[in-house]
Design a protein around this motif. Structure first.
Motif, PDB file in Angstrom:
ATOM      1  N   ASN A  85       0.845  -1.191   0.000  1.00  0.00           N
ATOM      2  CA  ASN A  85       0.000   0.000   0.000  1.00  0.00           C
ATOM      3  C   ASN A  85       0.882   1.242   0.000  1.00  0.00           C
ATOM      4  O   ASN A  85       1.504   1.565   1.010  1.00  0.00           O
ATOM      5  CB  ASN A  85      -0.903  -0.010   1.245  1.00  0.00           C
ATOM      6  CG  ASN A  85      -1.694   1.266   1.410  1.00  0.00           C
ATOM      7  OD1 ASN A  85      -2.061   1.911   0.434  1.00  0.00           O
ATOM      8  ND2 ASN A  85      -1.952   1.635   2.650  1.00  0.00           N
ATOM      9  N   VAL A  86       0.958   1.921  -1.144  1.00  0.00           N
ATOM     10  CA  VAL A  86       1.735   3.156  -1.243  1.00  0.00           C
ATOM     11  C   VAL A  86       0.793   4.327  -0.981  1.00  0.00           C
ATOM     12  O   VAL A  86      -0.143   4.568  -1.748  1.00  0.00           O
ATOM     13  CB  VAL A  86       2.404   3.290  -2.619  1.00  0.00           C
ATOM     14  CG1 VAL A  86       3.156   4.613  -2.720  1.00  0.00           C
ATOM     15  CG2 VAL A  86       3.354   2.116  -2.863  1.00  0.00           C
ATOM     16  N   MET A  87       1.047   5.051   0.109  1.00  0.00           N
ATOM     17  CA  MET A  87       0.168   6.126   0.559  1.00  0.00           C
ATOM     18  C   MET A  87       0.841   7.481   0.340  1.00  0.00           C
ATOM     19  O   MET A  87       2.066   7.588   0.415  1.00  0.00           O
ATOM     20  CB  MET A  87      -0.138   5.979   2.052  1.00  0.00           C
ATOM     21  CG  MET A  87      -0.591   4.610   2.481  1.00  0.00           C
ATOM     22  SD  MET A  87      -0.885   4.542   4.276  1.00  0.00           S
ATOM     23  CE  MET A  87       0.764   4.832   4.880  1.00  0.00           C
ATOM     24  N   PRO A  88       0.060   8.518   0.101  1.00  0.00           N
ATOM     25  CA  PRO A  88       0.654   9.845  -0.042  1.00  0.00           C
ATOM     26  C   PRO A  88       1.055  10.450   1.302  1.00  0.00           C
ATOM     27  O   PRO A  88       0.354  10.270   2.306  1.00  0.00           O
ATOM     28  CB  PRO A  88      -0.466  10.673  -0.686  1.00  0.00           C
ATOM     29  CG  PRO A  88      -1.722  10.014  -0.194  1.00  0.00           C
ATOM     30  CD  PRO A  88      -1.410   8.537  -0.117  1.00  0.00           C
ATOM     31  N   LEU A  89       2.175  11.127   1.342  1.00  0.00           N
ATOM     32  CA  LEU A  89       2.572  11.869   2.529  1.00  0.00           C
ATOM     33  C   LEU A  89       1.515  12.917   2.861  1.00  0.00           C
ATOM     34  O   LEU A  89       1.049  13.642   1.977  1.00  0.00           O
ATOM     35  CB  LEU A  89       3.918  12.557   2.286  1.00  0.00           C
ATOM     36  CG  LEU A  89       4.377  13.544   3.367  1.00  0.00           C
ATOM     37  CD1 LEU A  89       4.774  12.797   4.634  1.00  0.00           C
ATOM     38  CD2 LEU A  89       5.525  14.412   2.856  1.00  0.00           C
ATOM     39  N   ARG A 124      -5.105  -0.105  -3.289  1.00  0.00           N
ATOM     40  CA  ARG A 124      -5.378   1.266  -3.732  1.00  0.00           C
ATOM     41  C   ARG A 124      -6.564   1.898  -3.011  1.00  0.00           C
ATOM     42  O   ARG A 124      -6.932   3.023  -3.328  1.00  0.00           O
ATOM     43  CB  ARG A 124      -5.638   1.287  -5.241  1.00  0.00           C
ATOM     44  CG  ARG A 124      -4.429   0.856  -6.090  1.00  0.00           C
ATOM     45  CD  ARG A 124      -4.720   1.141  -7.536  1.00  0.00           C
ATOM     46  NE  ARG A 124      -3.709   0.629  -8.445  1.00  0.00           N
ATOM     47  CZ  ARG A 124      -3.063   1.375  -9.339  1.00  0.00           C
ATOM     48  NH1 ARG A 124      -3.282   2.671  -9.406  1.00  0.00           N
ATOM     49  NH2 ARG A 124      -2.193   0.837 -10.166  1.00  0.00           N
ATOM     50  N   HIS A 125      -7.170   1.173  -2.077  1.00  0.00           N
ATOM     51  CA  HIS A 125      -8.372   1.705  -1.435  1.00  0.00           C
ATOM     52  C   HIS A 125      -8.122   2.194  -0.009  1.00  0.00           C
ATOM     53  O   HIS A 125      -9.066   2.405   0.748  1.00  0.00           O
ATOM     54  CB  HIS A 125      -9.490   0.664  -1.449  1.00  0.00           C
ATOM     55  CG  HIS A 125      -9.189  -0.595  -0.703  1.00  0.00           C
ATOM     56  ND1 HIS A 125      -8.377  -1.600  -1.201  1.00  0.00           N
ATOM     57  CD2 HIS A 125      -9.602  -1.045   0.524  1.00  0.00           C
ATOM     58  CE1 HIS A 125      -8.308  -2.589  -0.346  1.00  0.00           C
ATOM     59  NE2 HIS A 125      -9.036  -2.271   0.727  1.00  0.00           N
ATOM     60  N   LYS A 167     -11.079  -1.346 -13.084  1.00  0.00           N
ATOM     61  CA  LYS A 167     -10.374  -1.515 -11.819  1.00  0.00           C
ATOM     62  C   LYS A 167     -10.478  -0.267 -10.960  1.00  0.00           C
ATOM     63  O   LYS A 167     -10.548   0.853 -11.449  1.00  0.00           O
ATOM     64  CB  LYS A 167      -8.898  -1.855 -12.055  1.00  0.00           C
ATOM     65  CG  LYS A 167      -8.085  -0.784 -12.761  1.00  0.00           C
ATOM     66  CD  LYS A 167      -6.638  -1.240 -12.935  1.00  0.00           C
ATOM     67  CE  LYS A 167      -5.801  -0.159 -13.629  1.00  0.00           C
ATOM     68  NZ  LYS A 167      -4.385  -0.591 -13.803  1.00  0.00           N
ATOM     69  N   PHE A 168     -10.508  -0.496  -9.669  1.00  0.00           N
ATOM     70  CA  PHE A 168     -10.491   0.589  -8.688  1.00  0.00           C
ATOM     71  C   PHE A 168      -9.062   1.122  -8.613  1.00  0.00           C
ATOM     72  O   PHE A 168      -8.111   0.357  -8.467  1.00  0.00           O
ATOM     73  CB  PHE A 168     -10.921   0.054  -7.329  1.00  0.00           C
ATOM     74  CG  PHE A 168     -10.927   1.083  -6.230  1.00  0.00           C
ATOM     75  CD1 PHE A 168     -12.064   1.813  -5.955  1.00  0.00           C
ATOM     76  CD2 PHE A 168      -9.795   1.314  -5.479  1.00  0.00           C
ATOM     77  CE1 PHE A 168     -12.073   2.759  -4.935  1.00  0.00           C
ATOM     78  CE2 PHE A 168      -9.787   2.254  -4.462  1.00  0.00           C
ATOM     79  CZ  PHE A 168     -10.935   2.980  -4.190  1.00  0.00           C
ATOM     80  N   VAL A 169      -8.897   2.438  -8.710  1.00  0.00           N
ATOM     81  CA  VAL A 169      -7.545   3.003  -8.730  1.00  0.00           C
ATOM     82  C   VAL A 169      -7.285   4.022  -7.633  1.00  0.00           C
ATOM     83  O   VAL A 169      -6.166   4.531  -7.509  1.00  0.00           O
ATOM     84  CB  VAL A 169      -7.219   3.636 -10.106  1.00  0.00           C
ATOM     85  CG1 VAL A 169      -7.214   2.587 -11.194  1.00  0.00           C
ATOM     86  CG2 VAL A 169      -8.193   4.766 -10.446  1.00  0.00           C
TER      87      VAL A 169
END
Length: 493
Positions: free
Chosen positions: A263-267, A305-306, A409-411
């Motif tokens: 899971n790559v999350m935004p800062l 991505r969710h 796809k969910f993005v």
């Protein structure tokens, strides 16, 4: 296509367990067998059983099931440049944030209260506000109390990984089936830019030495969990100019060591939060940058991505936090657990998921049969259940889907402030929503007024409520099939 019913609202607003049980028993299938068709074709049955009702480990499950975090572990053994646990706003969603810290006994009381009132609840997690493995005695005591009262609830923890290896055996013994580890680097030279210090072995370490120890412990913990069959999700905070390109290497490392999801999350770096990065002016990635980077990682470790970057006291469906409804002052001192609503809800959802799965497969086949180049970016206002069932003006977020010949796809998702306040729309808020929807072709919602629809169209975004309460994928396939068709204007009328 299934009839447009607001099943989720009717279930969550039901006050009688008897009514829910009647609804569940009206069907001719049991929860043990229903819902099987919604299992992804690339996932074995054993793994599906672990994730099918875990909203954080399954994108499909997050439409139906809720998680709960209890803030029982305030102590932490590392300092992150993106973290400040002292700041709390009830309206924000940010890891480490809580409104009240709990003892294990208070946590049990709160879990029972939520389980009695939120039938979607399937998972209990401890995500701090410090580190669940470092503050282990409180974590263990909480899980033991809850497991004795609600044995069917899934247990999971979130950790920075520094103290993880010394507790893996206990995690396995306690049947804790899901663990999230935050891993932002595999190169200590990158790590020292993110972590000022760690506390390990009764000593404080800084610089490269601190990052090296943290890295070694994280990799060891991940390997130990994989060996024991415990599912792992890796959270990584994307920090532009610091570790963004390096996360490609992180993705490779965690895949090799058995991670189930990455899971790559935004800062999150607003200066008001008082973090080191925020005060130093370090920006976070915007939605398009995050998506572009996630797209680069396709083919590596499976991506999540969710994620909603939940608070450490979050309650409810992802994107619809109800934590403020369950503060201690609102919960009776004496409570008995009643599992009627939860069990009935699972029965009903099992049948609905089969219906949704069939509609989704049909939609994907429709998209694959249309020879149209490029993709369609669609933002959806939804309350859950996989349906378009939220009014445009009430939406606090839009879920974003991408349709192309490879499928639907969910993005990701785009957070917004609700447009409507007391029945009136705010022009300034609409402007912010339009900015948040950059790159979106269509907006799907249950209802939308003429004024916001017109302003969205002027910004190049077409909005429609023609598919209100339909399944999301079914509506998107219809849009995609008519993308260049002569009847496209009818869809937005």
């Amino acid at each position: 296509m299934s009839a447009p019913i607001t099943w989720l609202e009717s279930l969550t607003n039901t006050t009688s367990s008897g009514q829910l049980l009647t609804a569940a028993k009206s069907g001719d299938c049991a929860s043990s067998s229903c819902g099987s068709s919604s299992r992804p074709t690339d996932m074995d049955s054993a793994t599906w059983e672990k994730v099918k009702d875990h909203p954080c480990f399954s994108e499909e499950a997050h439409h139906y099931f809720a998680r709960m975090h209890v803030a029982v572990a305030p102590a932490c053994n590392i300092q992150c440049n993106y973290c400040n646990r002292k700041y709390d706003c009830a309206n924000e969603s940010r890891p480490g944030v809580v409104s009240e810290k709990l003892t294990p006994d208070q946590a049990l009381r709160k879990v029972i209260a939520v389980a009695n009132e939120v039938p979607q609840l399937s998972v209990l997690g401890i995500a701090g506000p410090g580190d669940a493995c470092y503050d282990w005695k409180k974590t263990r005591a909480t899980f033991e109390r809850v497991a004795s009262e609600i044995p069917d609830i899934k247990l999971c923890i979130s950790t920075n990984g520094l103290a993880l290896p010394e507790h893996v055996d206990e995690l396995a013994e306690m049947n804790i089936s899901h663990v999230t580890i935050t891993i932002n680097m595999v190169d200590p030279a990158v790590g020292e830019k993110i972590y000022p210090w760690i506390f390990y072995g009764h000593r404080r370490y800084t610089g490269i030495a601190a990052a090296k120890i943290l890295h070694e412990q994280q990799m060891l913990g991940l390997e130990m969990l994989s060996e024991r069959g415990i599912l792992t999700k890796i959270n990584s905070v994307m920090i532009p100019g610091v570790n963004d390109q390096h996360l490609i290497e992180v993705n490779k490392w965690v895949k090799e060591r058995g991670a189930f999801l990455h899971n790559v999350m935004p800062l999150i770096s607003e200066p008001a939060h008082g973090t080191w990065f925020g005060l130093a002016g370090q920006r976070g990635p915007n939605a398009l940058e995050l998506k572009a980077f996630q797209d680069r990682l396709e083919g590596g470790a499976k991506l999540m991505r969710h994620c909603r970057q939940c608070r450490a006291d979050a309650v409810g469906l992802l994107g619809a936090d109800r934590g403020q409804e369950f503060t201690l002052d609102q919960i009776p001192l004496e409570l008995d657990y009643d599992g009627g609503k939860r069990h009935a809800y699972r029965e009903v959802v099992a049948r609905i998921r089969d219906d949704h799965s069939a509609a989704k497969k049909e939609a994907i086949a429709t998209v694959a049969s249309v020879n149209i180049p490029g993709s369609l970016q669609v933002a959806v206002a939804t309350k859950g259940g996989g349906r378009i069932n939220e009014h445009f003006g009430h939406a606090k977020e839009f879920q974003v889907y991408e349709a192309s010949q490879t499928g639907i796809k969910f993005v990701g998702h785009r957070k917004v402030e609700p447009y409507c306040h007391g029945g009136w729309g705010e022009d300034a808020t609409l402007g912010d929503i339009i900015a948040a929807l950059e790159g979106i072709d269509f907006v799907l919602c249950a209802r939308i007024g003429d004024c916001p629809k017109k302003q969205l169209l002027e910004a190049g975004i077409q909005a429609t409520d023609a598919f209100g309460y339909d399944y999301i994928e079914a509506a998107i396939s219809a849009l995609y099939a008519t993308k260049h068709g002569s009847d496209r204007s009818q869809l937005t009328a």
